[in-house]
Design an enzyme around this catalytic site. Structure first.
Site, PDB file in Angstrom:
ATOM      1  N   LYS A 153       0.545  25.192  84.000  1.00 25.55           N
ATOM      2  CA  LYS A 153      -0.590  24.584  84.726  1.00 25.55           C
ATOM      3  C   LYS A 153      -0.106  24.289  86.147  1.00 25.55           C
ATOM      4  O   LYS A 153       1.115  24.275  86.382  1.00 25.55           O
ATOM      5  CB  LYS A 153      -1.069  23.313  84.021  1.00 25.55           C
ATOM      6  CG  LYS A 153       0.012  22.302  83.803  1.00 25.55           C
ATOM      7  CD  LYS A 153      -0.496  21.075  83.087  1.00 25.55           C
ATOM      8  CE  LYS A 153       0.678  20.152  82.792  1.00 25.55           C
ATOM      9  NZ  LYS A 153       0.341  18.917  82.183  1.00 25.55           N
TER      10      LYS A 153
ATOM     11  N   ASN B 259       2.907  22.090  86.923  1.00 32.47           N
ATOM     12  CA  ASN B 259       4.248  22.500  86.504  1.00 32.47           C
ATOM     13  C   ASN B 259       4.776  23.693  87.288  1.00 32.47           C
ATOM     14  O   ASN B 259       5.731  24.340  86.877  1.00 32.47           O
ATOM     15  CB  ASN B 259       4.256  22.831  85.003  1.00 32.47           C
ATOM     16  CG  ASN B 259       4.106  21.581  84.171  1.00 32.47           C
ATOM     17  OD1 ASN B 259       4.374  20.479  84.657  1.00 32.47           O
ATOM     18  ND2 ASN B 259       3.675  21.723  82.938  1.00 32.47           N
TER      19      ASN B 259
ATOM     20  N   THR C 288      -1.540  20.291  77.926  1.00 31.16           N
ATOM     21  CA  THR C 288      -2.644  19.520  78.488  1.00 31.16           C
ATOM     22  C   THR C 288      -3.950  19.988  77.866  1.00 31.16           C
ATOM     23  O   THR C 288      -4.140  21.173  77.666  1.00 31.16           O
ATOM     24  CB  THR C 288      -2.670  19.717  80.012  1.00 31.16           C
ATOM     25  OG1 THR C 288      -1.369  19.472  80.504  1.00 31.16           O
ATOM     26  CG2 THR C 288      -3.654  18.788  80.678  1.00 31.16           C
TER      27      THR C 288
ATOM     28  N   GLU D   3      17.354  24.234  91.408  1.00 36.23           N
ATOM     29  CA  GLU D   3      17.035  25.039  92.583  1.00 36.23           C
ATOM     30  C   GLU D   3      16.035  24.261  93.431  1.00 36.23           C
ATOM     31  O   GLU D   3      15.109  23.645  92.896  1.00 36.23           O
ATOM     32  CB  GLU D   3      16.411  26.353  92.092  1.00 36.23           C
ATOM     33  CG  GLU D   3      15.960  27.287  93.170  1.00 36.23           C
ATOM     34  CD  GLU D   3      15.281  28.554  92.628  1.00 36.23           C
ATOM     35  OE1 GLU D   3      14.882  29.385  93.427  1.00 36.23           O
ATOM     36  OE2 GLU D   3      15.157  28.678  91.396  1.00 36.23           O
TER      37      GLU D   3
ATOM     38  N   LYS E 196      17.593  15.953  90.354  1.00 37.74           N
ATOM     39  CA  LYS E 196      16.617  15.135  89.628  1.00 37.74           C
ATOM     40  C   LYS E 196      17.376  14.041  88.873  1.00 37.74           C
ATOM     41  O   LYS E 196      18.283  14.344  88.094  1.00 37.74           O
ATOM     42  CB  LYS E 196      15.861  16.031  88.649  1.00 37.74           C
ATOM     43  CG  LYS E 196      14.661  15.398  88.003  1.00 37.74           C
ATOM     44  CD  LYS E 196      13.826  16.516  87.418  1.00 37.74           C
ATOM     45  CE  LYS E 196      12.664  16.062  86.631  1.00 37.74           C
ATOM     46  NZ  LYS E 196      11.798  17.171  86.272  1.00 37.74           N
TER      47      LYS E 196
ATOM     48  N   ASP F 152       9.578  22.728  84.796  1.00 37.64           N
ATOM     49  CA  ASP F 152       9.157  21.868  83.692  1.00 37.64           C
ATOM     50  C   ASP F 152       9.025  22.613  82.372  1.00 37.64           C
ATOM     51  O   ASP F 152       7.937  23.014  81.964  1.00 37.64           O
ATOM     52  CB  ASP F 152       7.824  21.182  84.044  1.00 37.64           C
ATOM     53  CG  ASP F 152       7.697  19.861  83.315  1.00 37.64           C
ATOM     54  OD1 ASP F 152       8.309  19.720  82.243  1.00 37.64           O
ATOM     55  OD2 ASP F 152       6.999  18.971  83.820  1.00 37.64           O
TER      56      ASP F 152
ATOM     57  N   ASP G 141       3.059  25.258  78.479  1.00 33.03           N
ATOM     58  CA  ASP G 141       2.446  24.238  79.337  1.00 33.03           C
ATOM     59  C   ASP G 141       2.313  24.723  80.783  1.00 33.03           C
ATOM     60  O   ASP G 141       2.610  23.989  81.722  1.00 33.03           O
ATOM     61  CB  ASP G 141       3.299  22.961  79.267  1.00 33.03           C
ATOM     62  CG  ASP G 141       2.517  21.720  79.690  1.00 33.03           C
ATOM     63  OD1 ASP G 141       1.261  21.788  79.711  1.00 33.03           O
ATOM     64  OD2 ASP G 141       3.146  20.711  80.012  1.00 33.03           O
TER      65      ASP G 141
HETATM   66  P1  AMP Z   1       9.081  15.764  88.450  1.00 30.40           P
HETATM   67  O1  AMP Z   1       9.819  14.570  87.961  1.00 30.40           O
HETATM   68  O2  AMP Z   1       9.685  17.041  87.977  1.00 30.40           O
HETATM   69  O3  AMP Z   1       7.608  15.667  88.215  1.00 30.40           O
HETATM   70  O4  AMP Z   1       9.300  15.786  90.044  1.00 30.40           O
HETATM   71  C1  AMP Z   1       8.684  14.867  90.890  1.00 30.40           C
HETATM   72  C2  AMP Z   1       8.354  15.506  92.207  1.00 30.40           C
HETATM   73  O5  AMP Z   1       9.561  15.899  92.891  1.00 30.40           O
HETATM   74  C3  AMP Z   1       7.564  16.799  92.094  1.00 30.40           C
HETATM   75  O6  AMP Z   1       6.204  16.530  91.994  1.00 30.40           O
HETATM   76  C4  AMP Z   1       7.942  17.531  93.367  1.00 30.40           C
HETATM   77  O7  AMP Z   1       7.188  17.065  94.468  1.00 30.40           O
HETATM   78  C5  AMP Z   1       9.373  17.131  93.585  1.00 30.40           C
HETATM   79  N1  AMP Z   1      10.300  18.123  93.016  1.00 30.40           N
HETATM   80  C6  AMP Z   1      10.743  18.184  91.745  1.00 30.40           C
HETATM   81  N2  AMP Z   1      11.598  19.199  91.571  1.00 30.40           N
HETATM   82  C7  AMP Z   1      11.703  19.817  92.758  1.00 30.40           C
HETATM   83  C8  AMP Z   1      12.440  20.971  93.236  1.00 30.40           C
HETATM   84  N3  AMP Z   1      13.228  21.655  92.412  1.00 30.40           N
HETATM   85  N4  AMP Z   1      12.304  21.323  94.525  1.00 30.40           N
HETATM   86  C9  AMP Z   1      11.492  20.632  95.357  1.00 30.40           C
HETATM   87  N5  AMP Z   1      10.769  19.534  94.961  1.00 30.40           N
HETATM   88  C10 AMP Z   1      10.878  19.131  93.692  1.00 30.40           C
END
Ligand code: AMP
Length: 304
Positions: free
Chosen positions: A156, A159, A190, A107, A58, A172, A154
């Site tokens: 939901k 998350n 939320t 992960e 991320k 999250d 949170d």
């Molecule tokens: P976020 O910024 O955490 O909302 O992540 C954005 C999007 O990336 C999420 O809605 C998922 O589709 C994907 N995503 C985030 N973390 C993961 C993960 N650990 N494994 C697979 N997909 C992920």
């Protein structure tokens, strides 16, 4: 900054088990396809070069985090999530940063977002057996979090992610808190998922996670949360009154569990351990899911 920890699932995947104090950097990873886009950056499939271990990376932009005053929240999220170890809690293996970005080593949840999966179901809802199996996984994970004095606050569909076996991964931890013994009064979460004590600005504790579990159970079975209204103040009022309406297709057992979670007085909500013993959960829990729940494994080894 944490020191470099081995990325591992099993001993065969173990890497970097050295005593060096090196930190992770982008050079340790091959970056693959984008997995999704978040508010503060993107998530990519990635592979640690030495071990070939697959992770989700991320990437958060410092400038965006600063603009929204989210640095403190992110620090807390990292601190909390990187210390939790449960099969239904998304692992955070570590993090690193450069001039402009912060990278979280997560992960990889192979089956993606729970929210999208729910929307794809016929009528946008899950069956009772499927929901009961999700509830058991969440109860087990939250029991572990609460024992570590962590309140998620949170829970939901947005998350939650899904692992390779379709198992739940709580992700999250942005709104979570470490609660050594304190009760917090911060208004967060939320709207549709807010517990009455939070709506009313009263102090709250880990019992808020029981309330949100009740809301989630309803949303999984019905397709929308129980107090959803166009106008926020109407939702607030319905939460405070616990003005809940059950559609005819819900079974007696499902309604009973939801009603036992959605109690206005926090202490009256069914405890997580009792949730796992609720007849509606017990009758639907599959052997496959049960075998993966740490609290059941503990019972088994105590009996042996
Ligand atoms: P976020 O910024 O955490 O909302 O992540 C954005 C999007 O990336 C999420 O809605 C998922 O589709 C994907 N995503 C985030 N973390 C993961 C993960 N650990 N494994 C697979 N997909 C992920």
């Amino acid at each position: 900054m944490e020191t470099k920890q081995p990325l591992k699932e099993s001993s065969t995947n173990q890497v970097n088990e050295t005593s060096d104090e090196d930190e992770w950097s982008l050079d340790n990873f091959e970056i693959g396809r984008p997995l999704g886009k978040g508010k503060f950056g993107n998530v990519y499939l990635a592979r640690e070069i030495k071990s070939k271990f697959i992770i989700a990376l991320k990437v958060l932009f410092k400038s965006q985090l600063q603009k929204c005053h989210m640095e403190h929240q992110l620090r807390r999220e990292i601190e909390i999530q990187s210390h939790l170890r449960h099969p239904n809690v998304l692992r955070m293996y570590g993090y690193f940063y450069d001039e402009t970005r912060i990278y979280l080593i997560l992960e990889f949840a192979a089956n993606g977002e729970m929210y999208k999966f729910l929307k794809r179901q016929p009528h946008g809802r899950f069956s009772e057996p499927q929901t009961a199996n999700y509830m058991a996984q969440l109860a087990d994970a939250l029991m572990y979090c609460h024992a570590q004095k962590v309140i998620h606050r949170d829970i939901k569909p947005e998350n939650l992610l899904l692992g390779i076996h379709g198992e739940i991964k709580i992700a999250d931890f942005g709104w979570s808190v470490h609660a050594p013994s304190s009760r917090r009064t911060t208004m967060c979460g939320t709207l549709d998922y807010l517990a009455p004590e939070m709506v009313e600005g009263r102090s709250h504790d880990e019992h808020v996670d029981l309330w949100t579990l009740g809301i989630l159970c309803y949303e999984f079975l019905v397709g929308s949360p129980p107090f959803e209204e166009e106008k926020q103040d109407l939702t607030y009022r319905r939460i405070c009154k616990v003005d809940i309406r059950f559609p005819a297709h819900l079974s007696v057992g499902a309604k009973d569990l939801i009603a036992k979670l959605l109690r206005p007085k926090a202490e009256d909500r069914i405890p997580l351990k009792k949730l796992l013993e609720h007849p509606w959960i017990v009758m639907h829990l599959t052997e496959e899911v049960r075998s993966r729940l740490p609290s059941f494994q503990k019972v088994k080894s105590e009996k042996a």
